[in-house]
Design a protein around this motif. Structure first.
Motif, PDB file in Angstrom:
ATOM      1  N   ILE A  83       0.834  -1.204   0.000  1.00  0.00           N
ATOM      2  CA  ILE A  83       0.000   0.000   0.000  1.00  0.00           C
ATOM      3  C   ILE A  83       0.868   1.253   0.000  1.00  0.00           C
ATOM      4  O   ILE A  83       0.611   2.214  -0.718  1.00  0.00           O
ATOM      5  N   GLU A  84       1.923   1.259   0.811  1.00  0.00           N
ATOM      6  CA  GLU A  84       2.770   2.442   0.950  1.00  0.00           C
ATOM      7  C   GLU A  84       3.824   2.549  -0.138  1.00  0.00           C
ATOM      8  O   GLU A  84       4.414   3.599  -0.316  1.00  0.00           O
ATOM      9  N   GLY A  85       4.104   1.480  -0.848  1.00  0.00           N
ATOM     10  CA  GLY A  85       5.134   1.511  -1.876  1.00  0.00           C
ATOM     11  C   GLY A  85       6.516   1.328  -1.268  1.00  0.00           C
ATOM     12  O   GLY A  85       6.664   1.102  -0.076  1.00  0.00           O
ATOM     13  N   SER A  86       7.529   1.451  -2.097  1.00  0.00           N
ATOM     14  CA  SER A  86       8.894   1.247  -1.610  1.00  0.00           C
ATOM     15  C   SER A  86       9.554   2.587  -1.297  1.00  0.00           C
ATOM     16  O   SER A  86       9.134   3.640  -1.784  1.00  0.00           O
ATOM     17  N   TYR A  87      10.592   2.512  -0.492  1.00  0.00           N
ATOM     18  CA  TYR A  87      11.342   3.727  -0.168  1.00  0.00           C
ATOM     19  C   TYR A  87      11.931   4.352  -1.424  1.00  0.00           C
ATOM     20  O   TYR A  87      11.914   5.575  -1.589  1.00  0.00           O
ATOM     21  N   LYS A  88      12.457   3.527  -2.308  1.00  0.00           N
ATOM     22  CA  LYS A  88      13.062   4.058  -3.534  1.00  0.00           C
ATOM     23  C   LYS A  88      12.043   4.809  -4.383  1.00  0.00           C
ATOM     24  O   LYS A  88      12.335   5.871  -4.922  1.00  0.00           O
ATOM     25  N   GLU A  89      10.823   4.259  -4.473  1.00  0.00           N
ATOM     26  CA  GLU A  89       9.779   4.947  -5.228  1.00  0.00           C
ATOM     27  C   GLU A  89       9.417   6.275  -4.575  1.00  0.00           C
ATOM     28  O   GLU A  89       9.165   7.265  -5.257  1.00  0.00           O
ATOM     29  N   GLN A  90       9.381   6.296  -3.249  1.00  0.00           N
ATOM     30  CA  GLN A  90       9.039   7.524  -2.535  1.00  0.00           C
ATOM     31  C   GLN A  90      10.118   8.584  -2.714  1.00  0.00           C
ATOM     32  O   GLN A  90       9.808   9.764  -2.941  1.00  0.00           O
ATOM     33  N   TYR A  91      11.387   8.194  -2.596  1.00  0.00           N
ATOM     34  CA  TYR A  91      12.472   9.155  -2.803  1.00  0.00           C
ATOM     35  C   TYR A  91      12.483   9.679  -4.237  1.00  0.00           C
ATOM     36  O   TYR A  91      12.802  10.838  -4.477  1.00  0.00           O
ATOM     37  N   ALA A  92      12.094   8.846  -5.195  1.00  0.00           N
ATOM     38  CA  ALA A  92      12.046   9.260  -6.594  1.00  0.00           C
ATOM     39  C   ALA A  92      10.984  10.341  -6.807  1.00  0.00           C
ATOM     40  O   ALA A  92      11.078  11.134  -7.742  1.00  0.00           O
ATOM     41  N   ARG A  93       9.985  10.404  -5.944  1.00  0.00           N
ATOM     42  CA  ARG A  93       8.898  11.381  -6.068  1.00  0.00           C
ATOM     43  C   ARG A  93       9.116  12.605  -5.189  1.00  0.00           C
ATOM     44  O   ARG A  93       8.248  13.470  -5.104  1.00  0.00           O
TER      45      ARG A  93
END
Length: 167
Positions: free
Chosen positions: A2-12
């Protein structure tokens, strides 16, 4: 999932910074990265929302509390904060940053941005309050040598419910 990955979050993260600036016109959002090969790696982020800055300048006392706390998890770091004191002696958020490590250099980086946002020239009319955070005392002495800087005391809780003051 649901929250996604850390890498995806940092990419955004840059998208988030742009949304903050779009939703809060006049806000300061600075992201600092470090180039490792062809990849930009997150290093630091500073946020001072325009409404918080103006609210502090219009209605708070010239007292700024500075503090830092740990970020736990797979990507550790520190959160640095600047908080004002309003007319009712309440806390008023001014700015915050996420940095890689608490040091003189990271405090200088945070304080330079804060000083610019608040348009502090000499610091003579301000009081800064902090505990003895790593690198903070020399950072203040470097950037604002004439400012009044006071140390706070934190209560230290012990078993048995008795409160003692840490000095």
């Amino acid at each position: 999932m649901i929250e996604g990955s850390y890498k995806e979050q940092y990419a955004r993260l840059r998208d988030y910074a742009e949304e903050l600036k779009k939703a809060n016109k006049g806000s300061t959002v600075v992201i600092q990265t470090e180039q490792v090969g062809a990849q930009a790696i997150f290093l630091r982020m500073y946020v001072c929302l325009a409404g918080c800055r103006q609210g502090f300048l219009d209605g708070c006392r010239p007292v700024i509390g500075l503090d830092g706390c740990h970020v736990k998890g797979p990507y550790p770091g520190q959160i640095l904060t600047a908080v004002g004191v309003d007319g009712n002696n309440g806390s008023f958020p001014i700015a915050y940053a996420v940095v890689e490590i608490e040091s003189k250099q990271s405090w200088i980086w945070f304080l330079r941005l804060l000083i610019e946002d608040l348009k502090i020239t000499s610091g003579l009319s301000y009081v800064f309050i902090s505990d003895k955070q790593k690198g903070l005392i020399p950072a203040i002495e470097t950037l604002l040598p004439t400012v009044e800087h006071r140390m706070c005391q934190e209560p230290q809780l012990y078993l048995g419910g008795k409160q003692k003051w840490k000095i």
